[in-house]
Motif scaffolding. Sequence first.
Motif, PDB file in Angstrom:
ATOM      1  N   PHE A  25     -17.172  -4.766 -29.325  1.00 57.42           N
ATOM      2  CA  PHE A  25     -18.109  -3.708 -28.941  1.00 57.42           C
ATOM      3  C   PHE A  25     -19.290  -3.646 -29.913  1.00 57.42           C
ATOM      4  N   MET A  26     -19.024  -3.925 -31.183  1.00 64.13           N
ATOM      5  CA  MET A  26     -20.105  -3.970 -32.165  1.00 64.13           C
ATOM      6  C   MET A  26     -21.111  -5.056 -31.802  1.00 64.13           C
ATOM      7  N   VAL A  27     -20.611  -6.223 -31.430  1.00 68.03           N
ATOM      8  CA  VAL A  27     -21.490  -7.333 -31.048  1.00 68.03           C
ATOM      9  C   VAL A  27     -22.340  -6.935 -29.850  1.00 68.03           C
ATOM     10  N   VAL A  28     -21.724  -6.311 -28.850  1.00 65.40           N
ATOM     11  CA  VAL A  28     -22.454  -5.875 -27.654  1.00 65.40           C
ATOM     12  C   VAL A  28     -23.556  -4.891 -28.035  1.00 65.40           C
ATOM     13  N   GLY A  29     -23.208  -3.908 -28.870  1.00 64.28           N
ATOM     14  CA  GLY A  29     -24.179  -2.887 -29.266  1.00 64.28           C
ATOM     15  C   GLY A  29     -25.333  -3.428 -30.089  1.00 64.28           C
ATOM     16  N   LEU A  30     -25.076  -4.463 -30.871  1.00 65.69           N
ATOM     17  CA  LEU A  30     -26.123  -5.033 -31.719  1.00 65.69           C
ATOM     18  C   LEU A  30     -27.008  -6.025 -30.970  1.00 65.69           C
ATOM     19  N   ARG A  31     -26.455  -6.698 -29.962  1.00 62.45           N
ATOM     20  CA  ARG A  31     -27.207  -7.781 -29.314  1.00 62.45           C
ATOM     21  C   ARG A  31     -27.928  -7.367 -28.031  1.00 62.45           C
ATOM     22  N   ILE A  32     -27.316  -6.532 -27.227  1.00 67.21           N
ATOM     23  CA  ILE A  32     -27.905  -6.187 -25.925  1.00 67.21           C
ATOM     24  C   ILE A  32     -29.310  -5.587 -26.054  1.00 67.21           C
ATOM     25  N   PRO A  33     -29.547  -4.646 -26.987  1.00 64.24           N
ATOM     26  CA  PRO A  33     -30.914  -4.099 -27.092  1.00 64.24           C
ATOM     27  C   PRO A  33     -31.964  -5.133 -27.468  1.00 64.24           C
ATOM     28  N   LEU A  34     -31.538  -6.234 -28.082  1.00 64.37           N
ATOM     29  CA  LEU A  34     -32.472  -7.297 -28.465  1.00 64.37           C
ATOM     30  C   LEU A  34     -32.607  -8.360 -27.374  1.00 64.37           C
ATOM     31  N   GLY A  35     -31.911  -8.171 -26.261  1.00 67.20           N
ATOM     32  CA  GLY A  35     -31.969  -9.138 -25.181  1.00 67.20           C
ATOM     33  C   GLY A  35     -31.215 -10.416 -25.478  1.00 67.20           C
ATOM     34  N   GLN A  36     -30.251 -10.361 -26.397  1.00 64.13           N
ATOM     35  CA  GLN A  36     -29.502 -11.547 -26.791  1.00 64.13           C
ATOM     36  C   GLN A  36     -28.193 -11.645 -26.016  1.00 64.13           C
ATOM     37  N   SER A  37     -27.680 -12.856 -25.899  1.00 64.82           N
ATOM     38  CA  SER A  37     -26.387 -13.077 -25.268  1.00 64.82           C
ATOM     39  C   SER A  37     -25.275 -12.555 -26.177  1.00 64.82           C
ATOM     40  N   ILE A  38     -24.206 -12.053 -25.555  1.00 65.16           N
ATOM     41  CA  ILE A  38     -23.085 -11.556 -26.359  1.00 65.16           C
ATOM     42  C   ILE A  38     -22.081 -12.671 -26.669  1.00 65.16           C
ATOM     43  N   VAL A  39     -22.330 -13.878 -26.158  1.00 64.84           N
ATOM     44  CA  VAL A  39     -21.413 -14.996 -26.416  1.00 64.84           C
ATOM     45  C   VAL A  39     -22.068 -16.153 -27.175  1.00 64.84           C
ATOM     46  N   HIS A  40     -23.381 -16.209 -27.138  1.00 66.95           N
ATOM     47  CA  HIS A  40     -24.088 -17.299 -27.822  1.00 66.95           C
ATOM     48  C   HIS A  40     -25.338 -16.752 -28.518  1.00 66.95           C
TER      49      HIS A  40
END
Length: 257
Positions: A25-40
């Motif tokens: 969930f931390m990864v999702v919260g940190l990456r989604i606002p930046l438009g980044q993939s949550i797996v790569h």
Amino acid sequence: MNQKMSVFLLFLLIGLLGCCFGSFFMVVGLRIPLGQSIVHPASHCADCQHSLGPTELIPVFSFLFQKGRCRHCRASLSLFYPLSEIWTGFLFVSIALAFAAQPQELFLMYLLVAFSLIFSVTDLHYQLLPDSLMASFFSLVLIGRMLYHPLSFTHYLLSALFYFSLFYALYWITDQAIGGGDVKLFGILGLFLGFKLMLFTLFAASLSLLLLASILLLLKKITRQTHLPFAPFIFFGVFFSIRYGEALLALTEKLFI
């Protein structure tokens, strides 16, 4: 193996699973606002960009074994990571204990845990509650409430409409003193909780924010112009109302009715 040991191991497994999900969930919260993939790309050190190996991805324990530092560049790691993992593990176990007899509610409760951490991370780091995540949260809560509604489904829909409309009006009247993301979140939580529990949520969220802000002001850690993210306090209020709301409602009825 006796029954008590089996139950203990089951809840230990649930707690460990919660810690793993907390890391995700931390990864999702940190990456989604930046438009980044949550797996790569794969999880990596923010300072040296080194991809983390399996032994560096064990929730909580990797942080402790590495003494809070990257194994490669020795940069300090944020304490927020293990704390969020521990908190999610604690919530997973608490929900399993509290709702073991209500399996229909478990889906919604674990959904709430997921988005509470994700939105708290996005608000703390970016002062943002992304629309894409908000749409997912709304869709899943709507499906969940269609399938399971202790009160009438119409009650939950009217609650969502009422709280969204109320805070949308406040958003404009108060010159956008609250964020647009908060307005949408209040509507979704109205759908999740219903009228009365949402009232306790608002009370607990506002009071906890006021208390913390007052303490930080007295300690001169913030000024009156400092923006404090509201999402973590909103979700604190949600969990407070779920845990104590019914008891407070019963007490209120005895005192005033």
